[in-house]
Design a protein around this motif. Sequence first.
Motif, PDB file in Angstrom:
ATOM      1  N   TRP A  64       0.856  -1.175   0.000  1.00 12.76           N
ATOM      2  CA  TRP A  64       0.000   0.000   0.000  1.00 12.76           C
ATOM      3  C   TRP A  64       0.897   1.233   0.000  1.00 12.76           C
ATOM      4  O   TRP A  64       2.103   1.144   0.258  1.00 12.76           O
ATOM      5  CB  TRP A  64      -0.902   0.036   1.242  1.00 12.76           C
ATOM      6  CG  TRP A  64      -2.047  -0.934   1.225  1.00 12.76           C
ATOM      7  CD1 TRP A  64      -2.182  -2.043   0.448  1.00 12.76           C
ATOM      8  CD2 TRP A  64      -3.208  -0.885   2.061  1.00 12.76           C
ATOM      9  NE1 TRP A  64      -3.357  -2.688   0.749  1.00 12.76           N
ATOM     10  CE2 TRP A  64      -4.007  -2.004   1.729  1.00 12.76           C
ATOM     11  CE3 TRP A  64      -3.649  -0.014   3.055  1.00 12.76           C
ATOM     12  CZ2 TRP A  64      -5.223  -2.273   2.350  1.00 12.76           C
ATOM     13  CZ3 TRP A  64      -4.870  -0.274   3.686  1.00 12.76           C
ATOM     14  CH2 TRP A  64      -5.647  -1.388   3.328  1.00 12.76           C
ATOM     15  N   CYS A  66       0.103   4.687   1.849  1.00 14.42           N
ATOM     16  CA  CYS A  66      -0.754   5.612   2.591  1.00 14.42           C
ATOM     17  C   CYS A  66      -0.173   7.022   2.483  1.00 14.42           C
ATOM     18  O   CYS A  66       1.036   7.210   2.625  1.00 14.42           O
ATOM     19  CB  CYS A  66      -0.867   5.181   4.045  1.00 14.42           C
ATOM     20  SG  CYS A  66      -1.538   3.504   4.234  1.00 14.42           S
ATOM     21  N   GLU A 125       4.444  -3.396   5.020  1.00 13.33           N
ATOM     22  CA  GLU A 125       3.503  -4.368   5.561  1.00 13.33           C
ATOM     23  C   GLU A 125       4.257  -5.589   6.106  1.00 13.33           C
ATOM     24  O   GLU A 125       4.840  -6.364   5.332  1.00 13.33           O
ATOM     25  CB  GLU A 125       2.509  -4.801   4.473  1.00 13.33           C
ATOM     26  CG  GLU A 125       1.583  -5.918   4.867  1.00 13.33           C
ATOM     27  CD  GLU A 125       0.866  -5.677   6.192  1.00 13.33           C
ATOM     28  OE1 GLU A 125       0.792  -6.616   7.001  1.00 13.33           O
ATOM     29  OE2 GLU A 125       0.379  -4.539   6.417  1.00 13.33           O
ATOM     30  N   ASN A 159      -2.051  -3.709   7.516  1.00  9.96           N
ATOM     31  CA  ASN A 159      -3.176  -3.268   6.698  1.00  9.96           C
ATOM     32  C   ASN A 159      -4.146  -4.409   6.409  1.00  9.96           C
ATOM     33  O   ASN A 159      -5.178  -4.205   5.769  1.00  9.96           O
ATOM     34  CB  ASN A 159      -2.699  -2.603   5.401  1.00  9.96           C
ATOM     35  CG  ASN A 159      -1.888  -3.531   4.503  1.00  9.96           C
ATOM     36  OD1 ASN A 159      -2.104  -4.729   4.439  1.00  9.96           O
ATOM     37  ND2 ASN A 159      -0.938  -2.945   3.773  1.00  9.96           N
ATOM     38  N   SER A 161      -4.170  -6.857   4.435  1.00  9.54           N
ATOM     39  CA  SER A 161      -4.415  -7.256   3.050  1.00  9.54           C
ATOM     40  C   SER A 161      -3.969  -8.671   2.736  1.00  9.54           C
ATOM     41  O   SER A 161      -4.389  -9.243   1.719  1.00  9.54           O
ATOM     42  CB  SER A 161      -3.715  -6.278   2.102  1.00  9.54           C
ATOM     43  OG  SER A 161      -2.311  -6.296   2.314  1.00  9.54           O
ATOM     44  N   LYS A 185      -5.538  -1.836  10.121  1.00 12.80           N
ATOM     45  CA  LYS A 185      -5.751  -0.512   9.554  1.00 12.80           C
ATOM     46  C   LYS A 185      -7.108  -0.412   8.869  1.00 12.80           C
ATOM     47  O   LYS A 185      -7.458  -1.221   8.010  1.00 12.80           O
ATOM     48  CB  LYS A 185      -4.638  -0.202   8.552  1.00 12.80           C
ATOM     49  CG  LYS A 185      -4.710   1.193   7.945  1.00 12.80           C
ATOM     50  CD  LYS A 185      -3.717   1.363   6.806  1.00 12.80           C
ATOM     51  CE  LYS A 185      -2.288   1.217   7.265  1.00 12.80           C
ATOM     52  NZ  LYS A 185      -1.875   2.329   8.166  1.00 12.80           N
ATOM     53  N   ASN A 198      -5.105   5.335   1.054  1.00 17.37           N
ATOM     54  CA  ASN A 198      -4.158   4.221   1.132  1.00 17.37           C
ATOM     55  C   ASN A 198      -3.604   3.787  -0.226  1.00 17.37           C
ATOM     56  O   ASN A 198      -2.757   2.897  -0.276  1.00 17.37           O
ATOM     57  CB  ASN A 198      -4.814   3.012   1.792  1.00 17.37           C
ATOM     58  CG  ASN A 198      -5.489   3.333   3.111  1.00 17.37           C
ATOM     59  OD1 ASN A 198      -6.698   3.148   3.243  1.00 17.37           O
ATOM     60  ND2 ASN A 198      -4.733   3.825   4.088  1.00 17.37           N
TER      61      ASN A 198
END
Length: 302
Positions: A64, A66, A125, A159, A161, A185, A198
Amino acid sequence: MASQLTLPDICPLQNHEFMNNGNLGTTDHNRDSAGLTYVYPVVSRRAGGVSVGINLNINNACNWRCIYCQVPELKRGAAPCIDLALLEQELRGFFHELLHGDFMEKRVPAWAHRVNDIALSGNGEPTSAREFEQVISLIGRLQQEDALPSSIKLVLITNGSLLARNYVQQGLRKMAQLNGEVWFKLDRASSAGMWQVNSTHTTIDRVRQHLALSVSLCPTWLQTCWFMLDGEFPGKRDEDDYLNFVSGLLRNNIRPEGVLLYSVARPSLQPEASRLSALPEQQLELFAQRIRALGIPVKVAV
């Protein structure tokens, strides 16, 4: 606390540069503050003490981007291979200095003289590291071997993901046995909002699925950064989207521990930096009250 600990076979890090780097503060989360590869200390305003950070993304890579991120030269990608032996050496040495040396007196404000947690965060991440589950196992072993206080939490800041990956789920299961918790997040609760803040095309349905997984595996908090963009407060639509998302979770018996609500405190190093500013505490609290009305705890940090 140090008098209750016995840390055998540890080489103190007395010669590392972090001994003379000046005081830590809540506005400085420099990943190089300890002069180490993976381990860095910060004073966490949200945690209320010293957080021992573990940076697995030493290549400044994240999936990501952000717009409030403080990572310099951030790039898209995953964490590199982790040197588990080096990570163990750094953790053992730093714990020794933190708990037996004069680190607290020299570097940490008096109000934060406690070790609150070990936090996997860093410059990207952390669950993108293929060794993530092994890192959790290593931390658990050190906690046991070095008799660290059980009050020290293990925190994953993510995050969310990559929750579909088996090694991530296995790591969260182990975290749950180590006084662990996930800070998941959720800065916006719409596809458009997540793209704006993001820079991800992740859908809100996928976020919901991954959050449900996280909650089922380990105690999970929602971590939400609420800030001003171009001098304007987040819109009512942003607030309503967020509240509708949380309401939907609760209706489906997906119950996070609560919400960690905060604003920007350190300068962004992304192109949008000049457009961002901290939301006044009063505005944060007004939003927090709307969330609490749903029946979920909110902790506000300014």
